[in-house]
Every structure is written in C-alpha cells, then in structure tokens.
Design an enzyme around this catalytic site. Structure first.
Site, PDB file in Angstrom:
ATOM      1  N   HIS A  54      26.753 -10.326  17.036  1.00  0.00           N
ATOM      2  CA  HIS A  54      25.632  -9.510  17.895  1.00  0.00           C
ATOM      3  C   HIS A  54      24.640  -9.881  17.675  1.00  0.00           C
ATOM      4  O   HIS A  54      23.417  -9.221  18.392  1.00  0.00           O
ATOM      5  CB  HIS A  54      26.062  -8.673  18.601  1.00  0.00           C
ATOM      6  CG  HIS A  54      27.607  -8.699  19.237  1.00  0.00           C
ATOM      7  ND1 HIS A  54      27.618  -9.120  20.356  1.00  0.00           N
ATOM      8  CD2 HIS A  54      28.839  -8.618  18.815  1.00  0.00           C
ATOM      9  CE1 HIS A  54      29.084  -9.426  21.211  1.00  0.00           C
ATOM     10  NE2 HIS A  54      30.523  -8.862  19.671  1.00  0.00           N
ATOM     11  N   GLU A 158      41.024  -7.649  19.853  1.00  0.00           N
ATOM     12  CA  GLU A 158      39.782  -6.410  20.824  1.00  0.00           C
ATOM     13  C   GLU A 158      39.709  -7.197  21.754  1.00  0.00           C
ATOM     14  O   GLU A 158      39.199  -7.042  22.955  1.00  0.00           O
ATOM     15  CB  GLU A 158      38.564  -6.651  20.091  1.00  0.00           C
ATOM     16  CG  GLU A 158      37.986  -8.461  19.747  1.00  0.00           C
ATOM     17  CD  GLU A 158      36.659  -8.516  18.847  1.00  0.00           C
ATOM     18  OE1 GLU A 158      35.829  -7.555  19.283  1.00  0.00           O
ATOM     19  OE2 GLU A 158      36.303  -9.270  18.896  1.00  0.00           O
ATOM     20  N   ASP A 184      34.576  -4.693  23.069  1.00  0.00           N
ATOM     21  CA  ASP A 184      35.324  -5.293  23.943  1.00  0.00           C
ATOM     22  C   ASP A 184      36.661  -5.269  24.113  1.00  0.00           C
ATOM     23  O   ASP A 184      37.612  -5.675  25.142  1.00  0.00           O
ATOM     24  CB  ASP A 184      35.877  -6.336  22.629  1.00  0.00           C
ATOM     25  CG  ASP A 184      34.027  -8.022  22.674  1.00  0.00           C
ATOM     26  OD1 ASP A 184      34.061  -7.804  23.880  1.00  0.00           O
ATOM     27  OD2 ASP A 184      33.596  -7.690  21.783  1.00  0.00           O
TER      28      ASP A 184
END
Length: 277
Positions: A54, A158, A184
C-alpha cells in the site's frame, strides 16, 4: 544508536524470537524513505515493516531502507505487493529474511510461497549469490547452505476464504506465522471501513486463537493501544502498534491546530476513520 554488525550475519533474530514465543512490537513504514526509516530504527521497536503493498515502495526504495536499518538492532520485515515468485527472489537477494505476504487465501498459495523462499531441492528460488547483498556478494561462505533455515515466512490472511482455510494454511510446513489483516478482512466480511465491528472483532479473536493453537506465530496491526495489548494477551507474538504516516500526519495536524483559533479547530476535527491504517 547504531550498533556493530552482528557476528553472524545470517542469524534471523526475529524468526528465533517468534519461535521462542517472545512478543515482538513493530511499526509500519509507509513513507518509503530511508531517512525516516532510520529515525524509526532508533526508536526502540523490535521490527519495522517496509510496506510494498500500500506504500510507494519498489525494489530500490526497499534496498535503501534495508541499508538504513542495517546498523540498528531492529528486524526489517518486507511486505511485497503480491506473492510473486520472481519478486520474492529479488527481495531475498537484497537481504530480506522475513517476508509478510498479503492476500493468502489457500494452503496451496502458502505452499507455493514456501517453495519461492527456498533454494532447491526444498524450493525453487533461483541461485545468484554472487550478485546478492544477502550473501555479501559471496563473502558469507555458508550462505547457500544456511539461507533456507533463516528465512521467516509470514502469510497474511484477510478474507472470508482465508479464514475458512486458516487451519490448513497454518499447518503448512515452512510457514512461520500468520498475520490477520483487519482492514481487508472487515471488507470481506461486509463491513468495509469498520474493522472494529463486533463480527470482525470476533473473527479476529477466533483467528488468533486458532493460529496460536496450531503452534504458529500470530500477528496483527492495531494503532489502538488497548486493542494491541488485548491481542498480545490472546497470544499474538508479532504486533505492529502504529504507522509512520499516521504518526506524522497526526503530529502535524495537532501542532498546526494548537496555533489556530478555536473556530477553525472545531471546523476541521481530527479525522477518525475506522481503519487501522
């Protein structure tokens, strides 16, 4: 302060700490800058996560941060954007010994990752130690024979599917730990942006207990101190308790607000959000 290079450059102290059940407290690095990484390296954390999923990190920026951390008694953990065999090979050759791989949903994926992180015959990692920082460019004579044993593979569960397969994923030989991704996971469970929803909280606690019960290290990220301590009490052994971007953003906003008039401060409240990020 910087420390002398450890006597055994191959020993993965983070992996050994997890195997010994010793809690390791970490911080997420998302600013993608070696100067910031070095500041955080001297803060006293056990591990720092260089985020390639990310944050705007690539192989070269990851290398620069690894070099910045090398002089400090802190373990670097790298999260690639995806569990790609070729990318994993590059990270390992840079000297990464601990990987946190996102979005692992099945035991088959986990087994493929184990293969990607090991030299033959145990795996499929390509051999190029003369070009590798990991072997100090072949200055470490036993690198090829010891590298497999010092790799620490952490997989990130996740999703709803990942939870369904959690026991099988945790049972895969070569997986050292399982990290639960609250953001997530909450989205997958139908609660996007609300990782604190009771359904998500219950799923996280159940997952951590199952991971610990399988004899593997359990990990999570929570910037909420109360929650982080709760997860440690449940048996989590690698817990990230903050993110560098969040620390900087909050400190900057707080400082600016302290010099603004009250009406401006009330008009621009501190963003809360539901994400651990």
């Amino acid at each position: 302060m910087p420390q002398p290079m450890k006597l055994d450059p191959l020993s993965n102290t983070f992996k050994h700490a997890l195997a010994g059940g010793r809690p390791q407290i970490g911080l997420w690095l998302g600013l993608a800058d070696p100067y910031c990484a070095e500041i955080c390296a001297g803060a006293g954390f056990d591990w720092l996560l260089i985020d390639g999923e990310h944050a705007p990190n690539d192989v070269r920026s990851t290398l620069a941060q690894l070099q910045a951390l090398a002089a400090y008694p802190v373990a670097p953990v790298v999260r690639p954007p995806v569990g790609d065999t070729h990318l994993i090979k590059q990270y390992l050759d840079l000297g990464v010994q601990t990987l946190l791989v996102p979005m692992v949903d099945t035991p088959e994926q986990a087994r493929q990752l184990v293969q990607a992180t090991r030299y033959p015959p145990q795996g499929i990692r390509g051999v190029g130690s003369a070009l590798a920082r990991a072997s100090r460019w072949n200055a470490v004579p036993d690198y090829l024979t010891r590298a497999n044993d010092e790799i620490c593979l952490l997989v990130q569960v996740e999703s709803r599917l990942g939870l369904e397969n959690l026991d099988e994923i945790a049972a895969v030989e070569g997986v050292d730990g399982v990290f639960i991704g609250p953001a997530d996971l909450s989205a997958s469970l139908g609660h996007l942006g609300h990782p604190g929803h009771p359904d998500v909280a219950q799923a996280i606690e159940d997952a951590l207990r199952r991971i610990v019960g399988a004899g593997k290290a359990a990990g999570i990220l929570s910037a909420d101190e109360r929650l982080a301590r709760h997860y440690l009490a449940l048996g989590a052994t690698f817990v990230a308790v903050g993110v560098d971007t969040t620390l900087l953003a909050r400190a900057a906003r707080t400082l600016a607000a302290s010099f603004k008039d009250k009406s401006r401060e009330e008009a621009e409240p501190e963003p809360q959000g539901g994400s651990v990020y």
